[in-house]
Design a protein around this motif. Sequence first.
Motif, PDB file in Angstrom:
ATOM      1  N   ALA A  78      -6.044   8.288  -2.178  1.00 11.82           N
ATOM      2  CA  ALA A  78      -6.343   6.877  -1.864  1.00 11.82           C
ATOM      3  C   ALA A  78      -5.102   6.178  -1.319  1.00 11.82           C
ATOM      4  O   ALA A  78      -5.201   5.272  -0.486  1.00 11.82           O
ATOM      5  CB  ALA A  78      -6.856   6.161  -3.105  1.00 11.82           C
ATOM      6  N   LEU A  90     -16.997   2.039  -0.296  1.00 12.74           N
ATOM      7  CA  LEU A  90     -15.990   2.989  -0.780  1.00 12.74           C
ATOM      8  C   LEU A  90     -16.283   3.412  -2.209  1.00 12.74           C
ATOM      9  O   LEU A  90     -16.742   2.590  -3.022  1.00 12.74           O
ATOM     10  CB  LEU A  90     -14.603   2.334  -0.740  1.00 12.74           C
ATOM     11  CG  LEU A  90     -14.044   2.018   0.651  1.00 12.74           C
ATOM     12  CD1 LEU A  90     -12.792   1.164   0.541  1.00 12.74           C
ATOM     13  CD2 LEU A  90     -13.748   3.307   1.421  1.00 12.74           C
ATOM     14  N   ASP A  97      -5.671   0.479  -7.504  1.00 10.49           N
ATOM     15  CA  ASP A  97      -7.058   0.107  -7.206  1.00 10.49           C
ATOM     16  C   ASP A  97      -7.107  -0.464  -5.784  1.00 10.49           C
ATOM     17  O   ASP A  97      -6.063  -0.775  -5.201  1.00 10.49           O
ATOM     18  CB  ASP A  97      -7.563  -0.917  -8.232  1.00 10.49           C
ATOM     19  CG  ASP A  97      -9.080  -0.899  -8.331  1.00 10.49           C
ATOM     20  OD1 ASP A  97      -9.743  -0.220  -7.502  1.00 10.49           O
ATOM     21  OD2 ASP A  97      -9.614  -1.568  -9.227  1.00 10.49           O
ATOM     22  N   TRP A  98      -8.311  -0.632  -5.267  1.00 11.69           N
ATOM     23  CA  TRP A  98      -8.446  -1.189  -3.916  1.00 11.69           C
ATOM     24  C   TRP A  98      -7.781  -2.549  -3.859  1.00 11.69           C
ATOM     25  O   TRP A  98      -7.920  -3.349  -4.799  1.00 11.69           O
ATOM     26  CB  TRP A  98      -9.922  -1.311  -3.527  1.00 11.69           C
ATOM     27  CG  TRP A  98     -10.650   0.007  -3.533  1.00 11.69           C
ATOM     28  CD1 TRP A  98     -11.707   0.337  -4.327  1.00 11.69           C
ATOM     29  CD2 TRP A  98     -10.385   1.155  -2.726  1.00 11.69           C
ATOM     30  NE1 TRP A  98     -12.107   1.631  -4.065  1.00 11.69           N
ATOM     31  CE2 TRP A  98     -11.319   2.155  -3.077  1.00 11.69           C
ATOM     32  CE3 TRP A  98      -9.452   1.442  -1.729  1.00 11.69           C
ATOM     33  CZ2 TRP A  98     -11.341   3.411  -2.490  1.00 11.69           C
ATOM     34  CZ3 TRP A  98      -9.471   2.699  -1.138  1.00 11.69           C
ATOM     35  CH2 TRP A  98     -10.406   3.660  -1.518  1.00 11.69           C
ATOM     36  N   SER A  99      -7.083  -2.824  -2.787  1.00 13.90           N
ATOM     37  CA  SER A  99      -6.466  -4.139  -2.600  1.00 13.90           C
ATOM     38  C   SER A  99      -7.454  -5.034  -1.841  1.00 13.90           C
ATOM     39  O   SER A  99      -7.817  -4.711  -0.700  1.00 13.90           O
ATOM     40  CB  SER A  99      -5.185  -3.987  -1.779  1.00 13.90           C
ATOM     41  OG  SER A  99      -4.939  -5.166  -1.054  1.00 13.90           O
ATOM     42  N   LEU A 128      -5.140   1.103   1.932  1.00 15.25           N
ATOM     43  CA  LEU A 128      -6.156   0.244   1.309  1.00 15.25           C
ATOM     44  C   LEU A 128      -5.940   0.091  -0.194  1.00 15.25           C
ATOM     45  O   LEU A 128      -6.563  -0.764  -0.827  1.00 15.25           O
ATOM     46  CB  LEU A 128      -7.562   0.829   1.533  1.00 15.25           C
ATOM     47  CG  LEU A 128      -8.117   0.754   2.957  1.00 15.25           C
ATOM     48  CD1 LEU A 128      -9.414   1.555   3.071  1.00 15.25           C
ATOM     49  CD2 LEU A 128      -8.355  -0.697   3.361  1.00 15.25           C
ATOM     50  N   MET A 129      -5.082   0.928  -0.780  1.00 19.55           N
ATOM     51  CA  MET A 129      -4.893   0.872  -2.233  1.00 19.55           C
ATOM     52  C   MET A 129      -3.636   0.080  -2.571  1.00 19.55           C
ATOM     53  O   MET A 129      -2.610   0.235  -1.919  1.00 19.55           O
ATOM     54  CB  MET A 129      -4.774   2.291  -2.797  1.00 19.55           C
ATOM     55  CG  MET A 129      -4.796   2.328  -4.315  1.00 19.55           C
ATOM     56  SD  MET A 129      -4.422   3.983  -4.965  1.00 19.55           S
ATOM     57  CE  MET A 129      -2.630   3.902  -5.054  1.00 19.55           C
ATOM     58  N   ARG A 151     -15.653  -2.814   0.584  1.00 18.51           N
ATOM     59  CA  ARG A 151     -15.572  -2.360  -0.821  1.00 18.51           C
ATOM     60  C   ARG A 151     -16.827  -1.598  -1.243  1.00 18.51           C
ATOM     61  O   ARG A 151     -16.749  -0.552  -1.882  1.00 18.51           O
ATOM     62  CB  ARG A 151     -15.314  -3.565  -1.763  1.00 18.51           C
ATOM     63  CG  ARG A 151     -15.335  -3.201  -3.252  1.00 18.51           C
ATOM     64  CD  ARG A 151     -14.200  -2.229  -3.592  1.00 18.51           C
ATOM     65  NE  ARG A 151     -14.317  -1.615  -4.905  1.00 18.51           N
ATOM     66  CZ  ARG A 151     -14.880  -0.434  -5.166  1.00 18.51           C
ATOM     67  NH1 ARG A 151     -15.452   0.265  -4.194  1.00 18.51           N
ATOM     68  NH2 ARG A 151     -14.887   0.047  -6.382  1.00 18.51           N
ATOM     69  N   LEU A 157      -8.565  -4.622   2.101  1.00 19.80           N
ATOM     70  CA  LEU A 157      -9.973  -4.410   2.476  1.00 19.80           C
ATOM     71  C   LEU A 157     -10.392  -5.459   3.504  1.00 19.80           C
ATOM     72  O   LEU A 157     -11.009  -5.151   4.521  1.00 19.80           O
ATOM     73  CB  LEU A 157     -10.884  -4.512   1.242  1.00 19.80           C
ATOM     74  CG  LEU A 157     -10.735  -3.426   0.168  1.00 19.80           C
ATOM     75  CD1 LEU A 157     -11.561  -3.792  -1.063  1.00 19.80           C
ATOM     76  CD2 LEU A 157     -11.168  -2.056   0.684  1.00 19.80           C
ATOM     77  N   THR A 189       0.806  -1.235   0.000  1.00 21.30           N
ATOM     78  CA  THR A 189       0.000   0.000   0.000  1.00 21.30           C
ATOM     79  C   THR A 189       0.840   1.287   0.000  1.00 21.30           C
ATOM     80  O   THR A 189       0.283   2.371  -0.092  1.00 21.30           O
ATOM     81  CB  THR A 189      -0.923   0.055   1.244  1.00 21.30           C
ATOM     82  OG1 THR A 189      -0.107   0.247   2.423  1.00 21.30           O
ATOM     83  CG2 THR A 189      -1.733  -1.213   1.400  1.00 21.30           C
ATOM     84  N   ASP A 209     -15.059   4.571  -6.106  1.00 21.00           N
ATOM     85  CA  ASP A 209     -13.981   4.065  -6.957  1.00 21.00           C
ATOM     86  C   ASP A 209     -12.759   4.970  -6.827  1.00 21.00           C
ATOM     87  O   ASP A 209     -12.861   6.120  -6.410  1.00 21.00           O
ATOM     88  CB  ASP A 209     -14.437   4.055  -8.423  1.00 21.00           C
ATOM     89  CG  ASP A 209     -15.517   3.001  -8.653  1.00 21.00           C
ATOM     90  OD1 ASP A 209     -15.603   2.051  -7.849  1.00 21.00           O
ATOM     91  OD2 ASP A 209     -16.283   3.147  -9.633  1.00 21.00           O
TER      92      ASP A 209
END
Length: 527
Positions: free
Chosen positions: A214, A243, A226-228, A219-220, A240, A232, A161, A245
Motif C-alpha cells: 500500500a 479500494l 491507513d488510506w489518507s 495513497l497511504m 475509498r 484519495l 505517503t 482495506d
Amino acid sequence: MALYLGFDCSTQSLSAVVIEIDGDLRRVVFQHSLNFDHDFPGYGTTAGVRRGEDAREVFSSPIMWADALDRMMATLAAAAEVDITQIRAISGSAQQHGSVYLNRHARDAWRLLDHTRPLAPQLEGSFSRQESPVWMDDSTSEDCEAIDRALGGAAATAALTGSRAHERFTAAQIRKFHRLNRGAYDATTRIHLVSSYLASLLAGSDAPIDVGDASGMNLMDLRTSDWSPEALDATAPGLRMRLPDIRPSWTPLGKLAPYWRDRYSFPAAALVVWTGDNPSSLIGTGVISEGRLAVSLGTSDTVFACTREPRPGASHVFGSPNGEFMSLVCFRNGSLAREFIRSEHGLDWPAFSRLLESTAAGNGGAFMLPWLEPEITPRVHHAGLRRFGFGPGSPALDTRAIVEGQMMAMANHSAEIAGHRVTRVVATGGGSINRPMLQVMADVFGAEVYPLDVGNSACLGAALRAFHADRLDGLTPVSWHEVVRGFTDPAASDRVAPISANVPIYAELRKRYADAESLHQERAPIC
Ligand code: XUL
C-alpha cells in the motif's frame, strides 16, 4: 513435516518456492518459474508486458496472471518432490504499483468458481479494464503534478505517503484512468494491486492490501498505515469505496478456497496477505534490521535497507513486512538493459562474463549512462545509452560500461538510505549468479558482497512470511531473526571481497558519473 508455499508474480514470470521448516531442519524443497512470454505466448507479451500506442504506456494482463497461477498450482500438485497435503500456509508477493480494475461481477465470479474448469476463462467479464498498467508505465507526469500540487508540493506528498508522486505509482495511474476513461472508472467496483488481486484468487474472496505494498501507491498515510483522505481526494472521486482495506503484512486471510482444494487436492492451508516484491525481498534477503543493504538485480534493479523510522532522503519509504520501514531506490534499466548489450554484440552470458573479467576496472575512464528505457532514478524521460570517452561497436567496452554504469548509479543514489557506511551488501535477483558482475558491485560499493542461495528472494520472503504468520496465528510467535535463520545466512565461501586497487578507481569515476548524470538528465517537471 511443515511446508510453506510462497509465490512471486514479477514482471516477466510467476515463481513458486516451497520450504520445509522443522526445528533446525530448514530447506527449500521446490522452486519453479513460469515465464510469461514463453509459457503463455497467447497473451502476446514481450518481457512480460505490452506497450500502448503511446510508448510510455506499459501494461500487462490480469487474466494472464490468473492463468499462470492456475498452471503453477497444477505443477505443484504434480511435483514428486512436494507432498502438497503438508502445506500449512501460503503467501505471495508481486511486482509493485500495478493495478487491477474489477467490476461488480468479480466477487461472484471468485465465489462461484467451478473446479472442473480452468480459472482464466471464468474470470472473463469481471474486469472493468482488461489491461493492468504496471510499474514500467511512465505516462502519468500530468497526474503526478496534479497530485503533488493538491497535497502541497512534492515534499508534502513524500512526507505524507513516503514518496513524492511517481508516474508508476498507483495513485497517478488511477487518476489518469478516471480522467480518460470516466465510464470504465464508474463501472469499477474494486481496484486491487497485483498482490491483493492474486491473494483474492487464492482466497475466493476480496483480500486486503498489506502495508508494504500500500505504501507504493501514494495513497497511504505512512504514520497511520491507513488510506489518507487527502491523497484519495487528490486522486479520483469515490476512490475509498473502490479500494480494499489496508492490513499488517502478517494478516491471515482464512483458508485456501475450495476451488483449489477440489481442483488439485490442496489442503485447507492458511492464507496470508500478499505484499510487494521489494518488501517481500527484504525478508527473503534477511535484511531485517538496520545496517544491512540489499541489491536486487532483476527487471528493475533495486537497492533497499530496513530502518526503524522513516528515513528522510530515501527516494521511497515503504512499510516493511516486519512492522518497521524500508528505504528503497529503484532503477528501471536493470536486466533488460544488460540483455540488450549482450544480444547487440551476439554474446551469451558466459561470453558476457568473460569480457567483464578480461577488461580493467574503470574501463580506462570510459563510462555509460545506461538509460536504454526512460529511467526512474534519476528521472529521465528521454531514453538512450549515453557513452562517454568511447563510441558504440566495442563488445568489451560496452559490456564493462553497462555494468559499471549501473553499479555506480546504485552506489551513488543509495548513499543515504542505509544511514551509515555500508561494509556488506546482500545480492539477490537473477543477475546475482553472475560473479564477475558481483565483483564490479563489490569494487564500486567498496563493500563485501554476499549472493544468496535462493535467487528469488521475493518468493522465499513470501514463504517465510507464511511461516511467521502461521506461528503467530497458532500463538507460538517467532522473531524475524528466527524466521529467516538457515535461509538467508550469508555463506563465507560465497563472499566477493572488493579488490583494494579498484576501490579508489571507482571512487573517482563515481564523481564523474554523477556529474555526467546531472548534466544529461532532463530537468524533472516541477511537481
Ligand atoms: C519498485 C518498482 C519495481 C517493481 C518491479 O518501486 O517499481 O521494483 O516492484 O517488480
